[in-house]
Design an enzyme around this catalytic site. Structure first.
Site, PDB file in Angstrom:
ATOM      1  N   GLY A  64       1.192  -5.254   1.289  1.00 50.11           N
ATOM      2  CA  GLY A  64       0.094  -5.281   0.313  1.00 50.11           C
ATOM      3  C   GLY A  64       0.486  -5.978  -0.980  1.00 50.11           C
ATOM      4  O   GLY A  64      -0.369  -6.535  -1.676  1.00 50.11           O
TER       5      GLY A  64
ATOM      6  N   LEU B 179       0.833  -1.202   0.000  1.00 52.46           N
ATOM      7  CA  LEU B 179       0.000   0.000   0.000  1.00 52.46           C
ATOM      8  C   LEU B 179       0.868   1.253   0.000  1.00 52.46           C
ATOM      9  O   LEU B 179       1.935   1.282   0.626  1.00 52.46           O
ATOM     10  CB  LEU B 179      -0.909   0.013   1.241  1.00 52.46           C
ATOM     11  CG  LEU B 179      -1.840  -1.184   1.404  1.00 52.46           C
ATOM     12  CD1 LEU B 179      -2.869  -0.901   2.484  1.00 52.46           C
ATOM     13  CD2 LEU B 179      -2.525  -1.554   0.100  1.00 52.46           C
TER      14      LEU B 179
ATOM     15  N   ASN C 166       5.518  -7.180   6.695  1.00 47.39           N
ATOM     16  CA  ASN C 166       6.401  -6.504   7.651  1.00 47.39           C
ATOM     17  C   ASN C 166       5.679  -5.449   8.493  1.00 47.39           C
ATOM     18  O   ASN C 166       6.311  -4.706   9.245  1.00 47.39           O
ATOM     19  CB  ASN C 166       7.549  -5.827   6.891  1.00 47.39           C
ATOM     20  CG  ASN C 166       7.048  -4.810   5.865  1.00 47.39           C
ATOM     21  OD1 ASN C 166       5.940  -4.929   5.371  1.00 47.39           O
ATOM     22  ND2 ASN C 166       7.861  -3.827   5.555  1.00 47.39           N
ATOM     23  N   GLU C 167       4.356  -5.369   8.401  1.00 44.23           N
ATOM     24  CA  GLU C 167       3.618  -4.250   8.999  1.00 44.23           C
ATOM     25  C   GLU C 167       3.938  -3.971  10.465  1.00 44.23           C
ATOM     26  O   GLU C 167       4.132  -2.834  10.868  1.00 44.23           O
ATOM     27  CB  GLU C 167       2.100  -4.476   8.853  1.00 44.23           C
ATOM     28  CG  GLU C 167       1.549  -4.148   7.476  1.00 44.23           C
ATOM     29  CD  GLU C 167       1.652  -5.297   6.494  1.00 44.23           C
ATOM     30  OE1 GLU C 167       2.473  -6.213   6.713  1.00 44.23           O
ATOM     31  OE2 GLU C 167       0.914  -5.278   5.492  1.00 44.23           O
TER      32      GLU C 167
HETATM   33  C1  LIG Z   1      -6.788  -2.680  14.170  1.00 46.59           C
HETATM   34  C2  LIG Z   1      -6.536  -2.977  12.715  1.00 46.59           C
HETATM   35  C3  LIG Z   1      -7.634  -2.508  11.869  1.00 46.59           C
HETATM   36  C4  LIG Z   1      -7.611  -2.402  10.568  1.00 46.59           C
HETATM   37  C5  LIG Z   1      -6.367  -2.504   9.753  1.00 46.59           C
HETATM   38  C6  LIG Z   1      -5.516  -1.343  10.036  1.00 46.59           C
HETATM   39  C7  LIG Z   1      -4.502  -0.979   9.388  1.00 46.59           C
HETATM   40  C8  LIG Z   1      -3.945  -1.647   8.202  1.00 46.59           C
HETATM   41  C9  LIG Z   1      -3.180  -0.575   7.574  1.00 46.59           C
HETATM   42  C10 LIG Z   1      -2.285  -0.676   6.664  1.00 46.59           C
HETATM   43  C11 LIG Z   1      -1.824  -1.861   6.031  1.00 46.59           C
HETATM   44  C12 LIG Z   1      -0.756  -1.651   5.246  1.00 46.59           C
HETATM   45  C13 LIG Z   1      -0.197  -2.684   4.424  1.00 46.59           C
HETATM   46  C14 LIG Z   1       0.923  -2.121   3.565  1.00 46.59           C
HETATM   47  O1  LIG Z   1       1.071  -2.571   2.469  1.00 46.59           O
HETATM   48  S1  LIG Z   1       1.887  -0.843   4.147  1.00 46.59           S
HETATM   49  C15 LIG Z   1       3.233  -0.714   3.032  1.00 46.59           C
HETATM   50  C16 LIG Z   1       4.322  -1.581   3.499  1.00 46.59           C
HETATM   51  N1  LIG Z   1       5.381  -1.620   2.542  1.00 46.59           N
HETATM   52  C17 LIG Z   1       6.658  -1.551   2.889  1.00 46.59           C
HETATM   53  O2  LIG Z   1       6.993  -1.462   4.047  1.00 46.59           O
HETATM   54  C18 LIG Z   1       7.661  -1.576   1.776  1.00 46.59           C
HETATM   55  C19 LIG Z   1       8.564  -0.410   1.865  1.00 46.59           C
HETATM   56  N2  LIG Z   1       9.455  -0.365   0.716  1.00 46.59           N
HETATM   57  C20 LIG Z   1      10.539  -1.145   0.623  1.00 46.59           C
HETATM   58  O3  LIG Z   1      10.842  -1.979   1.434  1.00 46.59           O
HETATM   59  C21 LIG Z   1      11.389  -0.921  -0.582  1.00 46.59           C
HETATM   60  O4  LIG Z   1      10.993   0.300  -1.167  1.00 46.59           O
HETATM   61  C22 LIG Z   1      11.323  -2.020  -1.649  1.00 46.59           C
HETATM   62  C23 LIG Z   1      11.974  -3.308  -1.126  1.00 46.59           C
HETATM   63  C24 LIG Z   1       9.880  -2.318  -2.084  1.00 46.59           C
HETATM   64  C25 LIG Z   1      12.112  -1.545  -2.912  1.00 46.59           C
HETATM   65  O5  LIG Z   1      13.404  -1.144  -2.507  1.00 46.59           O
HETATM   66  P1  LIG Z   1      14.266  -0.166  -3.430  1.00 46.59           P
HETATM   67  O6  LIG Z   1      15.579  -0.040  -2.773  1.00 46.59           O
HETATM   68  O7  LIG Z   1      14.207  -0.636  -4.833  1.00 46.59           O
HETATM   69  O8  LIG Z   1      13.464   1.217  -3.409  1.00 46.59           O
HETATM   70  P2  LIG Z   1      13.483   2.330  -2.271  1.00 46.59           P
HETATM   71  O9  LIG Z   1      14.670   3.211  -2.468  1.00 46.59           O
HETATM   72  O10 LIG Z   1      13.298   1.737  -0.932  1.00 46.59           O
HETATM   73  O11 LIG Z   1      12.139   3.143  -2.594  1.00 46.59           O
HETATM   74  C26 LIG Z   1      12.035   3.999  -3.727  1.00 46.59           C
HETATM   75  C27 LIG Z   1      11.076   5.116  -3.398  1.00 46.59           C
HETATM   76  O12 LIG Z   1       9.770   4.554  -3.164  1.00 46.59           O
HETATM   77  C28 LIG Z   1       9.293   4.961  -1.893  1.00 46.59           C
HETATM   78  N3  LIG Z   1       8.447   3.881  -1.334  1.00 46.59           N
HETATM   79  C29 LIG Z   1       8.833   2.622  -1.102  1.00 46.59           C
HETATM   80  N4  LIG Z   1       7.806   1.898  -0.631  1.00 46.59           N
HETATM   81  C30 LIG Z   1       6.749   2.733  -0.574  1.00 46.59           C
HETATM   82  C31 LIG Z   1       5.382   2.578  -0.161  1.00 46.59           C
HETATM   83  N5  LIG Z   1       4.877   1.405   0.268  1.00 46.59           N
HETATM   84  N6  LIG Z   1       4.578   3.638  -0.226  1.00 46.59           N
HETATM   85  C32 LIG Z   1       5.026   4.839  -0.675  1.00 46.59           C
HETATM   86  N7  LIG Z   1       6.321   5.066  -1.068  1.00 46.59           N
HETATM   87  C33 LIG Z   1       7.163   4.011  -1.027  1.00 46.59           C
HETATM   88  C34 LIG Z   1      10.557   5.195  -1.086  1.00 46.59           C
HETATM   89  O13 LIG Z   1      10.273   6.033   0.011  1.00 46.59           O
HETATM   90  C35 LIG Z   1      11.449   5.841  -2.110  1.00 46.59           C
HETATM   91  O14 LIG Z   1      11.010   7.198  -2.240  1.00 46.59           O
HETATM   92  P3  LIG Z   1      12.042   8.341  -2.722  1.00 46.59           P
HETATM   93  O15 LIG Z   1      12.401   8.005  -4.134  1.00 46.59           O
HETATM   94  O16 LIG Z   1      13.205   8.281  -1.789  1.00 46.59           O
HETATM   95  O17 LIG Z   1      11.248   9.591  -2.608  1.00 46.59           O
END
Ligand SMILES: CC/C=C\C/C=C\C/C=C\C=C\CC(=O)SCCNC(=O)CCNC(=O)[C@H](O)C(C)(C)COP(=O)(O)OP(=O)(O)OC[C@H]1O[C@@H](n2cnc3c(N)ncnc32)[C@H](O)[C@@H]1OP(=O)(O)O
Length: 329
Positions: free
Chosen positions: A180, A135, A204-205
């Site tokens: 997600g 997400l 990993n949330e």
């Molecule tokens: C009581 C409960 C009731 C109800 C439920 C409640 C809540 C549920 C709520 C939420 C559930 C959420 C589920 C999710 O999916 S949350 C998202 C989790 N994702 C992550 O943690 C992944 C994070 N990203 C990474 O680990 C890495 O980016 C990668 C492995 C996917 C890729 O690595 P790279 O080295 O290739 O790229 P990066 O340099 O890390 O990233 C590039 C760029 O993209 C931005 N970014 C990365 N991930 C996200 C994201 N998920 N959303 C928005 N932006 C993201 C990152 O910041 C970099 O940005 P810049 O270029 O530096 O600006």
């Protein structure tokens, strides 16, 4: 009369949005995304009118600029002769599941679902090294309550569309797929992942203070069992491909350059099974979970809004975002 009017509105909105998506009419899509009432109405009606049959169902500025992009976030290649569509996710840089992406995704799946000649869907990524980063955290951070609601409805819809699809769905996971992104692939019938130890998949949330929704827990349990789900979700575990294979989070590992070809070959095998028998069986396996989730859909929405809008949650998300951005600089 009201019901009739509703269906006319729905048909118009669907036609309009489909046109916006498939003719890549950027202006129309942007206008539509801005119109929350059409969008929310459309998404909820898509679920109830669905052809599923069995279910009636600083850094911040940089990221905002990226999310406002109106270029298509998906490329769909449909091969009429095989009946297979390949959906390439292309939402740079990491295929995060933003509201715009999810909207396009739901419309695209709905459109394929309604096309009786389309029997199989392969989901893959055009981005290097990443299937989907999950997400879009920017859609969960610093927004208004109605924006959280609109976003979560699109998340729920994405899951329902994919999980309850009549098509054979195969995830060709050609990169990392956390949170997600993992949910998206778990919603498919079969998962093939690139055998590259640098890639990871899982949930990993909890590591950054978030809790997955109950329907994610339900769907995961049906695939890897209670114990693996418990360990993964509580500890916020991401697995390398071989560990993911061990617990059954993915079905098959192949060399990176063979992910799509293997998915295509696997699809042929699945499509050799008579459609009606496979579909009824899929429904038999998944309907209980879908019904359960449908019955708590609004409660899940309220839970999400209350959880995500808490100061403490927002603080943790802010810290996590900063951490993600610092990683590069
Ligand atoms: C009581 C409960 C009731 C109800 C439920 C409640 C809540 C549920 C709520 C939420 C559930 C959420 C589920 C999710 O999916 S949350 C998202 C989790 N994702 C992550 O943690 C992944 C994070 N990203 C990474 O680990 C890495 O980016 C990668 C492995 C996917 C890729 O690595 P790279 O080295 O290739 O790229 P990066 O340099 O890390 O990233 C590039 C760029 O993209 C931005 N970014 C990365 N991930 C996200 C994201 N998920 N959303 C928005 N932006 C993201 C990152 O910041 C970099 O940005 P810049 O270029 O530096 O600006």
């Amino acid at each position: 009369m009201d019901a009739y009017k509703s269906s006319v509105d729905f048909a118009e909105a669907t036609a309009f949005l489909s046109h916006a998506c498939y003719e890549q009419d950027k202006m129309a899509l942007r206008a539509t995304l801005k119109n929350k009432s059409i969008l929310s109405g459309l998404l909820s009606r898509l679920s109830s009118c669905s052809s599923h049959g069995r279910v009636c169902v600083s850094p911040v500025l940089v990221a905002q600029r990226r999310n406002n992009s109106t270029s298509p976030k998906l490329k769909v290649d449909f091969n009429q002769s095989t009946g297979v569509a390949v959906m390439h996710m292309q939402n740079p840089p990491v295929n995060s599941l933003s509201l715009g992406f999810l909207t396009e995704f739901c419309i695209a799946v709905e459109k394929l679902e309604m096309d009786k000649s389309c029997r199989g869907l392969i989901l893959t990524s055009s981005q290097p090294k990443v299937f989907s980063a999950g997400l879009d955290i920017m859609d969960m951070y610093g927004k208004k309550l109605e924006q959280y609601e609109e976003f979560w409805r699109a998340v729920q819809e994405m899951w329902l569309k994919l999980y309850s699809s009549n098509m054979v769905t195969i995830a060709a996971i050609n990169g990392s797929s956390p949170a997600g992104g993992c949910l998206m692939s778990l919603s498919c019938d079969y998962r093939i992942m690139a055998d590259n130890p640098r890639y990871s998949i899982g949930f990993n949330e909890t590591q950054f203070g978030i809790v997955v929704p109950v329907w994610c827990k339900e769907a995961m349990t049906t695939i890897v069992g209670h114990r693996n789900t418990e360990l993964t979700l509580e500890l916020g575990l991401l697995y390398n491909p071989s560990d993911a294979l061990k617990i059954g989070l993915v079905d098959q590992l192949v060399p990176e350059d063979q992910v799509l070809a293997t998915a295509t070959k696997t699809m042929t095998k699945w499509l050799a099974i008579p459609d009606h028998a496979r579909r009824i069986t899929k429904s038999m396996m998944r309907k209980p979970t879908i019904d359960k989730i449908m019955s708590i859909r609004e409660a899940d929405m309220q839970q999400y809004i209350s959880f995500i809008s808490k100061d403490s949650t927002q603080k943790m998300l802010g810290t996590y975002l900063e951490m993600l951005k610092k990683k590069r600089g």
